[in-house]
Design a protein around this motif. Structure first.
Motif, PDB file in Angstrom:
ATOM      1  N   GLU A   1       0.825  -1.208   0.000  1.00 28.03           N
ATOM      2  CA  GLU A   1       0.000   0.000   0.000  1.00 28.03           C
ATOM      3  C   GLU A   1       0.863   1.264   0.000  1.00 28.03           C
ATOM      4  O   GLU A   1       0.593   2.211  -0.747  1.00 28.03           O
ATOM      5  N   ALA A   2       1.924   1.277   0.796  1.00 30.00           N
ATOM      6  CA  ALA A   2       2.801   2.444   0.869  1.00 30.00           C
ATOM      7  C   ALA A   2       3.556   2.654  -0.443  1.00 30.00           C
ATOM      8  O   ALA A   2       3.705   3.789  -0.907  1.00 30.00           O
ATOM      9  N   ILE A   3       4.029   1.557  -1.043  1.00 29.13           N
ATOM     10  CA  ILE A   3       4.734   1.670  -2.323  1.00 29.13           C
ATOM     11  C   ILE A   3       3.780   2.171  -3.400  1.00 29.13           C
ATOM     12  O   ILE A   3       4.136   3.039  -4.203  1.00 29.13           O
ATOM     13  N   ALA A   4       2.563   1.633  -3.408  1.00 30.37           N
ATOM     14  CA  ALA A   4       1.564   2.061  -4.391  1.00 30.37           C
ATOM     15  C   ALA A   4       1.280   3.556  -4.256  1.00 30.37           C
ATOM     16  O   ALA A   4       1.205   4.281  -5.249  1.00 30.37           O
ATOM     17  N   ALA A   5       1.149   4.017  -3.033  1.00 31.20           N
ATOM     18  CA  ALA A   5       0.889   5.441  -2.807  1.00 31.20           C
ATOM     19  C   ALA A   5       2.081   6.283  -3.235  1.00 31.20           C
ATOM     20  O   ALA A   5       1.914   7.340  -3.854  1.00 31.20           O
ATOM     21  N   LEU A   6       3.274   5.811  -2.939  1.00 30.64           N
ATOM     22  CA  LEU A   6       4.489   6.532  -3.300  1.00 30.64           C
ATOM     23  C   LEU A   6       4.612   6.725  -4.809  1.00 30.64           C
ATOM     24  O   LEU A   6       4.964   7.803  -5.288  1.00 30.64           O
ATOM     25  N   TYR A   7       4.296   5.668  -5.563  1.00 32.90           N
ATOM     26  CA  TYR A   7       4.396   5.733  -7.032  1.00 32.90           C
ATOM     27  C   TYR A   7       3.080   6.087  -7.718  1.00 32.90           C
ATOM     28  O   TYR A   7       3.018   6.158  -8.945  1.00 32.90           O
ATOM     29  N   ARG A   8       2.034   6.254  -6.898  1.00 33.20           N
ATOM     30  CA  ARG A   8       0.701   6.590  -7.410  1.00 33.20           C
ATOM     31  C   ARG A   8       0.217   5.590  -8.467  1.00 33.20           C
ATOM     32  O   ARG A   8      -0.181   5.949  -9.572  1.00 33.20           O
ATOM     33  N   VAL A   9       0.312   4.317  -8.078  1.00 35.70           N
ATOM     34  CA  VAL A   9      -0.163   3.221  -8.930  1.00 35.70           C
ATOM     35  C   VAL A   9      -1.012   2.289  -8.068  1.00 35.70           C
ATOM     36  O   VAL A   9      -0.917   2.315  -6.841  1.00 35.70           O
ATOM     37  N   PRO A  10      -1.816   1.443  -8.698  1.00 32.69           N
ATOM     38  CA  PRO A  10      -2.605   0.468  -7.928  1.00 32.69           C
ATOM     39  C   PRO A  10      -1.693  -0.560  -7.246  1.00 32.69           C
ATOM     40  O   PRO A  10      -0.591  -0.842  -7.721  1.00 32.69           O
ATOM     41  N   MET A  11      -2.176  -1.126  -6.146  1.00 28.45           N
ATOM     42  CA  MET A  11      -1.395  -2.143  -5.443  1.00 28.45           C
ATOM     43  C   MET A  11      -1.127  -3.353  -6.336  1.00 28.45           C
ATOM     44  O   MET A  11      -0.089  -3.996  -6.220  1.00 28.45           O
TER      45      MET A  11
ATOM     46  N   THR B   1      -0.376  -3.329  -9.404  1.00 29.39           N
ATOM     47  CA  THR B   1       0.810  -3.013 -10.207  1.00 29.39           C
ATOM     48  C   THR B   1       2.077  -3.266  -9.404  1.00 29.39           C
ATOM     49  O   THR B   1       3.036  -3.868  -9.890  1.00 29.39           O
ATOM     50  N   VAL B   2       2.092  -2.841  -8.159  1.00 27.88           N
ATOM     51  CA  VAL B   2       3.248  -3.067  -7.288  1.00 27.88           C
ATOM     52  C   VAL B   2       3.465  -4.564  -7.108  1.00 27.88           C
ATOM     53  O   VAL B   2       4.600  -5.052  -7.172  1.00 27.88           O
TER      54      VAL B   2
ATOM     55  N   ARG C   1       2.698  -6.947  -9.182  1.00 28.79           N
ATOM     56  CA  ARG C   1       3.282  -7.462 -10.432  1.00 28.79           C
ATOM     57  C   ARG C   1       4.758  -7.094 -10.533  1.00 28.79           C
ATOM     58  O   ARG C   1       5.581  -7.901 -10.961  1.00 28.79           O
ATOM     59  N   TRP C   2       5.117  -5.864 -10.150  1.00 29.37           N
ATOM     60  CA  TRP C   2       6.524  -5.447 -10.161  1.00 29.37           C
ATOM     61  C   TRP C   2       7.363  -6.372  -9.293  1.00 29.37           C
ATOM     62  O   TRP C   2       8.432  -6.828  -9.690  1.00 29.37           O
ATOM     63  N   LEU C   3       6.876  -6.621  -8.076  1.00 37.04           N
ATOM     64  CA  LEU C   3       7.622  -7.460  -7.143  1.00 37.04           C
ATOM     65  C   LEU C   3       7.732  -8.898  -7.643  1.00 37.04           C
ATOM     66  O   LEU C   3       8.789  -9.526  -7.534  1.00 37.04           O
ATOM     67  N   SER C   4       6.660  -9.407  -8.205  1.00 34.36           N
ATOM     68  CA  SER C   4       6.670 -10.760  -8.738  1.00 34.36           C
ATOM     69  C   SER C   4       7.673 -10.883  -9.881  1.00 34.36           C
ATOM     70  O   SER C   4       8.469 -11.837  -9.927  1.00 34.36           O
ATOM     71  N   ARG C   5       7.656  -9.931 -10.786  1.00 37.06           N
ATOM     72  CA  ARG C   5       8.585  -9.922 -11.915  1.00 37.06           C
ATOM     73  C   ARG C   5      10.034  -9.815 -11.423  1.00 37.06           C
ATOM     74  O   ARG C   5      10.924 -10.505 -11.918  1.00 37.06           O
ATOM     75  N   THR C   6      10.261  -8.992 -10.424  1.00 39.66           N
ATOM     76  CA  THR C   6      11.608  -8.822  -9.877  1.00 39.66           C
ATOM     77  C   THR C   6      12.094 -10.108  -9.228  1.00 39.66           C
ATOM     78  O   THR C   6      13.246 -10.520  -9.417  1.00 39.66           O
ATOM     79  N   ARG C   7      11.217 -10.782  -8.473  1.00 39.19           N
ATOM     80  CA  ARG C   7      11.591 -12.062  -7.866  1.00 39.19           C
ATOM     81  C   ARG C   7      11.984 -13.076  -8.933  1.00 39.19           C
ATOM     82  O   ARG C   7      12.970 -13.812  -8.788  1.00 39.19           O
ATOM     83  N   GLU C   8      11.198 -13.137 -10.018  1.00 40.68           N
ATOM     84  CA  GLU C   8      11.491 -14.063 -11.118  1.00 40.68           C
ATOM     85  C   GLU C   8      12.841 -13.739 -11.745  1.00 40.68           C
ATOM     86  O   GLU C   8      13.636 -14.644 -12.027  1.00 40.68           O
ATOM     87  N   GLN C   9      13.122 -12.460 -11.959  1.00 40.17           N
ATOM     88  CA  GLN C   9      14.388 -12.057 -12.563  1.00 40.17           C
ATOM     89  C   GLN C   9      15.572 -12.403 -11.673  1.00 40.17           C
ATOM     90  O   GLN C   9      16.605 -12.877 -12.155  1.00 40.17           O
TER      91      GLN C   9
END
Length: 73
Positions: free
Chosen positions: A7-17, A19-20, A22-30
């Motif tokens: 929630e805090a990351i989403a608010a910081l980047y002004r994106v839906p949770m 999206t955050v 998905r970002w984290l999931s993609r980063t873990r995979e990478q």
């Protein structure tokens, strides 16, 4: 390092949770793919072997934690 909630990351980047998430999931995979690739190169083994080694290590960590923490209550 400060831990932030989704929630805090989403608010910081002004994106839906979502999206955050998905970002984290993609980063873990990478990170997992890069780690596997580097271990294959350094150890001279296949990706399947790296997966097997990782599974063995994780099972030992689980056993060690269970022994350390004692019986479940």
């Amino acid at each position: 390092m400060e831990a932030l909630s989704l929630e805090a990351i989403a608010a910081l980047y002004r994106v839906p949770m979502s999206t955050v998430s998905r970002w984290l999931s993609r980063t873990r995979e990478q990170v997992a793919e890069a780690t596997t690739r580097q271990l294959c190169e350094r150890l001279g083994v296949s990706a399947a072997s790296v997966d097997s080694i990782a599974a063995r290590v994780l099972s030992q960590v689980d056993l060690s934690l269970a022994r350390l923490l004692g019986p479940a209550r």
